[in-house]
Scaffold this motif. Sequence first.
Motif, mmCIF file in Angstrom:
data_model
loop_
_atom_site.group_PDB
_atom_site.id
_atom_site.type_symbol
_atom_site.label_atom_id
_atom_site.label_comp_id
_atom_site.label_asym_id
_atom_site.label_seq_id
_atom_site.Cartn_x
_atom_site.Cartn_y
_atom_site.Cartn_z
ATOM 1 N N TRP A 1 44.241 38.845 36.886
ATOM 2 C CA TRP A 1 44.015 40.015 37.731
ATOM 3 C C TRP A 1 43.146 41.053 37.019
ATOM 4 C CZ3 TRP A 1 49.865 40.060 39.241
ATOM 5 C CH2 TRP A 1 50.052 39.178 40.310
ATOM 6 N N ILE A 2 43.431 41.280 35.741
ATOM 7 C CA ILE A 2 42.660 42.278 34.993
ATOM 8 C C ILE A 2 41.195 41.853 34.896
ATOM 9 C CG2 ILE A 2 42.352 43.311 32.714
ATOM 10 C CD1 ILE A 2 45.431 43.186 32.424
ATOM 11 N N ALA A 3 40.959 40.574 34.538
ATOM 12 C CA ALA A 3 39.579 40.081 34.428
ATOM 13 C C ALA A 3 38.884 40.128 35.785
ATOM 14 C CB ALA A 3 39.575 38.657 33.882
ATOM 15 N N GLY A 4 39.601 39.737 36.848
ATOM 16 C CA GLY A 4 38.999 39.739 38.188
ATOM 17 C C GLY A 4 38.599 41.137 38.635
ATOM 18 N N PHE A 5 39.488 42.121 38.429
ATOM 19 C CA PHE A 5 39.163 43.481 38.842
ATOM 20 C C PHE A 5 38.062 44.082 37.971
ATOM 21 C CE2 PHE A 5 43.355 43.553 41.059
ATOM 22 C CZ PHE A 5 42.870 43.931 42.299
ATOM 23 N N ALA A 6 37.996 43.678 36.694
ATOM 24 C CA ALA A 6 36.913 44.164 35.840
ATOM 25 C C ALA A 6 35.559 43.666 36.346
ATOM 26 C CB ALA A 6 37.151 43.711 34.398
ATOM 27 N N LEU B 1 31.074 35.280 42.630
ATOM 28 C CA LEU B 1 31.286 35.508 41.196
ATOM 29 C C LEU B 1 32.721 35.938 40.916
ATOM 30 C CD1 LEU B 1 27.983 37.348 40.205
ATOM 31 C CD2 LEU B 1 28.665 35.026 39.602
ATOM 32 N N VAL B 2 33.265 36.813 41.773
ATOM 33 C CA VAL B 2 34.656 37.233 41.603
ATOM 34 C C VAL B 2 35.592 36.033 41.744
ATOM 35 C CG1 VAL B 2 36.514 38.618 42.601
ATOM 36 C CG2 VAL B 2 34.237 39.593 42.346
ATOM 37 N N PHE B 3 35.327 35.216 42.774
ATOM 38 C CA PHE B 3 36.170 34.040 42.990
ATOM 39 C C PHE B 3 36.083 33.077 41.815
ATOM 40 C CE2 PHE B 3 36.451 29.632 44.549
ATOM 41 C CZ PHE B 3 37.783 29.625 44.919
ATOM 42 N N MET B 4 34.856 32.860 41.319
ATOM 43 C CA MET B 4 34.692 31.951 40.191
ATOM 44 C C MET B 4 35.421 32.476 38.953
ATOM 45 S SD MET B 4 30.669 30.955 40.721
ATOM 46 C CE MET B 4 30.546 30.100 39.152
ATOM 47 N N THR B 5 35.391 33.797 38.759
ATOM 48 C CA THR B 5 36.104 34.383 37.621
ATOM 49 C C THR B 5 37.605 34.164 37.741
ATOM 50 O OG1 THR B 5 34.394 36.078 37.368
ATOM 51 C CG2 THR B 5 36.537 36.527 36.371
#
Length: 690
Positions: free
Chosen positions: A17-22, A405-409
């Motif tokens: 979650w943290i990486a995705g929101f970043a 990109l968000v989904f891939m992350t």
Amino acid sequence: MSGDEPTAFRSGRWPIWIAGFAVLGLLLVLHATYTPAHRSLQFALFDAYQKLWPRERQSAPAVIVAIDEASLARYGQWPWPRSELARLVRAIAALQPAAIGIDLLFPEPDRHAGPETAPGGVGNDLLFAAALRDSRAVLAIAGTVAEGSDTAQGFPPALIEGSDPLLVLPLLPQFRSVIRSTPLLDRAAAGHGIISADAHGGIIRNIPLAVAVRDAVAPTLALEMIRVAAGETALRMRANARGLLSAGVGDIAVPADTGGRAWIRFSRHDPGRFISAADLLEGRVDAAQISGKLVLVGLTGLALVDYPATPVDASVPGAEIHAQLIENIFDGDHLQRPQWARSAELLALALCGALFVLLTPLARPWQSISGAVLLIAAFGGAGAWAFRSGGLLLDVASPAAALLLVFMTTMAGKLTDSERLRRRLRETLQAEREAAARVAGELEAARRVQTGLLPEPAALAAIEARCEVAAWMAPAREVGGDLYDFFKPSADRVTFLVGDVSGKGLPASLFMAISKALCKSAALRAGIAAGRALGDANAEIARDNPETMFVTAVLCSLDLRTGDLHYANAGHDAPVVIGTRGGLARLDRAGGPPLCMFETFDYAEASHALAAGDAVLLYTDGVTEAMDAAQRLYGRERLHAVLEQLPAGTSCAGIVAAVREDLQRFGAVEHLADDITLLVLRWNGPATAS
């Protein structure tokens, strides 16, 4: 990690979650700053819309008089004498157009000298200026960022509604001055229109409706032609603090983006828009082709001009772009990039991106991928629908790329976390397998120990010929809670017993070993008194029984000289006597509760006289309560039926084998729910004593 740690931390969701929101936050910032990559992706999408659904011409308010290859071949190379251009303008004016727009610049005097002119061609310029003055002509001007002495000469006043003009001007395309035709020609024109346009990637997509030249507003060529044709004196513009909303004349309002640019909805190149200048000069043009229309005059000779590209054509004459804008205005078929579009795109990216970040770690991979595909497809469908139904230019490509990109992350984080969990699971599984192997080894050792505690029938046969013994035990698990024993406490007596401990598995097997040992010890002390032996065993076993387990048991003592059988029963199935002459007898006269149900209990004792050759069958309830695959009980009646069908004189081993085979046919051995034990002892009579 500690046992009270939240599930999200244990599963690794918080890092995802943290990486995705970043990543989502970074993409929102980039989207808001409108980077070159963002602009290129946006333009590619808008171009794709126009290629897929080009505009169909509905009307023809504009016509282009082209100085084409045929005209150049007929009247000579460019530039033509201004006298020839004057003749062309007058020929157009004679057919009563609404206005004439000259998409050409004449910044220098005519180099050609006519018969009535002085050197330098001033006379030709006079002829051309007179033709322009008499025909409501609009001359082209070009913006430049170079310093110049140009003023606002010839620009109509701009009435800006809804905002302070001083706030709007800085948002328009900025020029320090303009390139005009010569002063003589410039003063003769009825209007002046900007022909400057940006070509991102070499493609014209929009042109400014108005530009700022210092502190004045200059209209585009098409809009100025409409103003002159309508006889209006001013431009009308609507704006707010964010920029221009529309520009027009009279009742005509053309939607504009915040920078004052009109997005042109292009149709494909149409030769029907063009009239050859040669045909016009030679009188081969029908007046209906020009009368009442806005006429653009431009060069189309391939060697003379660069042909710009549009989203639907690789190259078109510049005048055709102005003609297509005029068609957009008259048909009301506009493309719009509303001021709220970027805010809506940012909001959609933020909401859908947050949805991806939050739900991807919680859903299964196939659900996440399906959801991403559907959502991105919905973005594409919404953009296409908005373009086709309302001419709205909504940038769904940039948010879709950002969402990808968000989904891939988040998906990469989920897969990494899943791999970590799988690795941990493999380690746990390996540890469990090793533990299971150790337990299996220990159970196997326990099984061997338990088997070793049970006597072998051959051992009794070797020392006592007056009786015969056979036994079989099948535990429901690796080890069981059934027990049996037989031994000779004296020269003329055999004691044998069968028991069943409550429960199954290792605990039952441990309790079985204790119970067997204490029952044997009590029987050795009590002699032939079977009831007293069970009572003593009950007191011993019940003394230390923290798990409150219990044991059913039947104990028999046989006098080998007379065949007298003394027995006592502690809650167990009654023994069955199989007569040598046929018939069965159940020894059910002595009974009591299972061992350990009470700390002390006086068990009753009964006796039965065996005839030589009679056999006694002791069994546990695992036999009668055995079930097949259909959950049907084997039952006492079936057991008795098997015993009654045995031939006279069947050996003890044969009796055991017959019951085992019938259990096998019934299907109970493959579905054992309880331990099974059989013990058969036959008295052969006193005559065979050794």
